[in-house]
Enzyme design. Structure first.
Site, PDB file in Angstrom:
ATOM      1  N   HIS A 148       0.878  -1.070   0.164  1.00  0.00           N
ATOM      2  CA  HIS A 148       0.024   0.252   0.055  1.00  0.00           C
ATOM      3  C   HIS A 148       0.769   1.331  -0.207  1.00  0.00           C
ATOM      4  O   HIS A 148       0.186   2.217   0.123  1.00  0.00           O
ATOM      5  CB  HIS A 148      -0.934  -0.038   1.263  1.00  0.00           C
ATOM      6  CG  HIS A 148      -0.154   0.324   2.705  1.00  0.00           C
ATOM      7  ND1 HIS A 148       0.550  -0.708   3.407  1.00  0.00           N
ATOM      8  CD2 HIS A 148      -0.172   1.378   3.245  1.00  0.00           C
ATOM      9  CE1 HIS A 148       0.967  -0.234   4.254  1.00  0.00           C
ATOM     10  NE2 HIS A 148       0.689   1.127   4.233  1.00  0.00           N
TER      11      HIS A 148
HETATM   12  C1  UD1 Z   1      -1.633   5.324   6.545  1.00  0.00           C
HETATM   13  C2  UD1 Z   1      -0.344   5.837   6.891  1.00  0.00           C
HETATM   14  C3  UD1 Z   1       0.621   4.515   6.620  1.00  0.00           C
HETATM   15  C4  UD1 Z   1      -0.002   3.122   7.103  1.00  0.00           C
HETATM   16  C5  UD1 Z   1      -1.207   2.991   6.513  1.00  0.00           C
HETATM   17  C6  UD1 Z   1      -2.008   1.831   7.149  1.00  0.00           C
HETATM   18  C7  UD1 Z   1       0.243   8.252   7.036  1.00  0.00           C
HETATM   19  C8  UD1 Z   1       1.016   9.174   6.377  1.00  0.00           C
HETATM   20  N1  UD1 Z   1       0.126   6.910   6.509  1.00  0.00           N
HETATM   21  O1  UD1 Z   1      -1.529   5.261   4.879  1.00  0.00           O
HETATM   22  O2  UD1 Z   1       1.763   4.968   7.443  1.00  0.00           O
HETATM   23  O3  UD1 Z   1       1.100   2.344   6.856  1.00  0.00           O
HETATM   24  O4  UD1 Z   1      -2.060   4.390   6.736  1.00  0.00           O
HETATM   25  O5  UD1 Z   1      -3.188   1.592   6.383  1.00  0.00           O
HETATM   26  O6  UD1 Z   1      -0.493   8.230   7.801  1.00  0.00           O
HETATM   27  N2  UD1 Z   1      -8.857   5.320   2.435  1.00  0.00           N
HETATM   28  C9  UD1 Z   1     -10.329   4.695   2.393  1.00  0.00           C
HETATM   29  N3  UD1 Z   1     -10.885   4.030   3.737  1.00  0.00           N
HETATM   30  C10 UD1 Z   1     -10.168   4.522   4.863  1.00  0.00           C
HETATM   31  C11 UD1 Z   1      -8.968   5.081   4.724  1.00  0.00           C
HETATM   32  C12 UD1 Z   1      -8.415   5.438   3.769  1.00  0.00           C
HETATM   33  O7  UD1 Z   1     -10.751   4.238   1.389  1.00  0.00           O
HETATM   34  O8  UD1 Z   1     -10.786   3.869   5.992  1.00  0.00           O
HETATM   35  C13 UD1 Z   1      -8.326   5.478   1.154  1.00  0.00           C
HETATM   36  C14 UD1 Z   1      -8.700   6.861   0.832  1.00  0.00           C
HETATM   37  O9  UD1 Z   1      -8.738   7.061  -0.677  1.00  0.00           O
HETATM   38  C15 UD1 Z   1      -7.428   7.599   1.209  1.00  0.00           C
HETATM   39  C16 UD1 Z   1      -6.233   6.717   0.950  1.00  0.00           C
HETATM   40  O10 UD1 Z   1      -7.081   5.495   1.311  1.00  0.00           O
HETATM   41  O11 UD1 Z   1      -7.100   9.056   0.611  1.00  0.00           O
HETATM   42  C17 UD1 Z   1      -5.059   6.717   1.678  1.00  0.00           C
HETATM   43  O12 UD1 Z   1      -5.464   7.029   3.307  1.00  0.00           O
HETATM   44  P1  UD1 Z   1      -4.180   7.684   4.067  1.00  0.00           P
HETATM   45  O13 UD1 Z   1      -4.869   7.533   5.380  1.00  0.00           O
HETATM   46  O14 UD1 Z   1      -4.122   9.032   3.737  1.00  0.00           O
HETATM   47  O15 UD1 Z   1      -3.047   6.735   3.980  1.00  0.00           O
HETATM   48  P2  UD1 Z   1      -2.627   5.180   3.955  1.00  0.00           P
HETATM   49  O16 UD1 Z   1      -2.240   5.117   2.616  1.00  0.00           O
HETATM   50  O17 UD1 Z   1      -3.917   4.551   4.440  1.00  0.00           O
END
Ligand code: UD1
Length: 364
Positions: free
Chosen positions: A206
């Site tokens: 991811h």
């Molecule tokens: C975040 C953490 C990362 C961790 C990962 C575990 C940061 C900078 N990164 O990355 O260190 O390894 O979480 O999962 O904090 N989204 C959904 N549903 C959700 C949450 C997110 O669909 O419940 C999607 C959204 O499109 C969002 C994308 O995932 O924009 C990324 O989510 P985000 O929390 O920004 O970063 P992660 O890649 O999950």
């Protein structure tokens, strides 16, 4: 002294780090509140972990949701400040390096509230990772820096942190793993997916560096293509990865491979899948540690790790997206020639106790 503690959690890897602290705090008369920033919000990225780990509902939910780096950080600061001003905690405990960690630390510090950082001092030395920025800045303003491995203390001292603030307490993720291992052994998740014990690879991908560009995501698919010829693959897909597979129209290419795909998996089922796997391929931070503890070979699809002990003593190797390296190690694993891994100091299930004992001694 009296006063309450805030435990901050926002994203998936935070929940297993606050669970052991909650268990330990329940043994004391210290008042605490769980604050969920809302960085992760899907059922299988958040609520399922509360259910699996038996954590109570958050006392306060900031409902931030997804956004760009700046917007997410800023929104958390605005909402968290209101809560801190109203509730006046004595100590804010932040865990790990996600985007919920830094803004809550900044808000607390500027209101003269003490910060404890759990999993302090880890460094990938790669400032392209948002997590690295979160780590460096949070560590600089924390009052209690709880570390999980020796390298962390070396890094913190190089950055000028006073030794008196650093406490080598071990790895809180392993506390959580040990709290749940019996429960997870009773499940038959891998069998439910038609997998056989020690005859499959578990894959999680991811990181933005692997999934945010078409070129790199294509490389990941090539790696999966090679691996599925060697061993059965189980691949739960993170929402970021799913979104990019759709964006670059790569879903069909993936579905053509002989791979079992699923939605993200809860904590207990994931642990069952990991414990029974032959090997793990991942770009996660925590999984490098959990697999090392369980002595399952883990190939990390990154150029660097902030957790070097997992290479020195654990079962981890860095492979980036280099197919030759992956071929070499996958073959070694299948031929039982891969390193075995050793026990790691203070990864013993007592980390939360060491943290809460220190907090009691120094603050309460
Ligand atoms: C975040 C953490 C990362 C961790 C990962 C575990 C940061 C900078 N990164 O990355 O260190 O390894 O979480 O999962 O904090 N989204 C959904 N549903 C959700 C949450 C997110 O669909 O419940 C999607 C959204 O499109 C969002 C994308 O995932 O924009 C990324 O989510 P985000 O929390 O920004 O970063 P992660 O890649 O999950």
């Amino acid at each position: 002294m009296t006063g309450k503690i805030f435990l901050i959690a926002g994203a998936r890897p935070n929940f297993m780090k606050i669970a052991p602290l909650i268990k330990e705090l329940n043994e004391t008369n210290i008042e605490f509140k769980i604050i969920h920033t809302g960085q992760h919000y899907d059922y299988n990225m958040s609520k399922i972990f509360f259910n699996d780990l038996g954590i109570p509902e958050p006392d306060i939910h900031l409902n931030i949701g997804s956004a760009s780096q700046a917007v997410q950080t800023a929104k958390i600061m605005i909402e968290f400040e209101k809560v801190v001003l109203k509730e006046k905690p004595l100590l804010v405990v932040v865990v790990g390096d996600v985007n919920s960690t830094l803004p809550c630390s900044l808000v607390a510090k500027k209101l003269n509230i003490k910060i404890a950082q759990v999993e302090s001092g880890l460094r990938s030395f790669d400032q392209k990772m948002p997590e690295e920025i979160n780590r460096i800045l949070t560590d600089q303003i924390s009052d209690f820096l709880f570390t999980s491995e020796y390298s962390a203390e070396v890094n913190l001292k190089k950055e000028g942190i006073d030794q008196n603030k650093i406490f080598f307490v071990g790895n809180i993720m392993i506390d959580c793993l040990l709290m749940n291992l019996k429960k997870t052994k009773r499940l038959n998740t891998y069998k439910r997916y038609g997998l056989e014990k020690k005859k499959y690879a578990l894959i999680t991908i991811h990181r933005p560096s692997n999934v945010d560009t078409q070129e790199n995501l294509n490389k990941i698919i090539k790696i999966l293509n090679f691996t599925q010829e060697k061993i059965r693959i189980f691949f739960p897909i993170h929402p970021r990865t799913k979104k990019n597979l759709e964006r670059y129209k790569l879903e069909d290419k993936l579905k053509k491979l002989n791979i079992i795909l699923s939605e993200p998996i809860g904590y207990l089922e994931f642990l069952n899948l990991m414990e029974n796997s032959k090997m793990v391929l991942t770009d996660s931070g925590g999984i490098q540690e959990e697999a090392s503890y369980l002595k399952i070979p883990v190939l990390t699809l990154r150029e660097n790790t902030e957790r070097p002990i997992t290479i020195e003593k654990g079962t981890n190797e860095m492979v980036g997206n280099n197919l030759d390296k992956i071929k070499k190690y996958v073959n070694e694993i299948l031929l039982k020639k891969y390193k075995q891994g050793q026990d790691i100091e203070k990864w013993d299930g007592n980390t939360a106790k060491r943290i809460i004992d220190t907090i009691k001694e120094k603050i309460f």
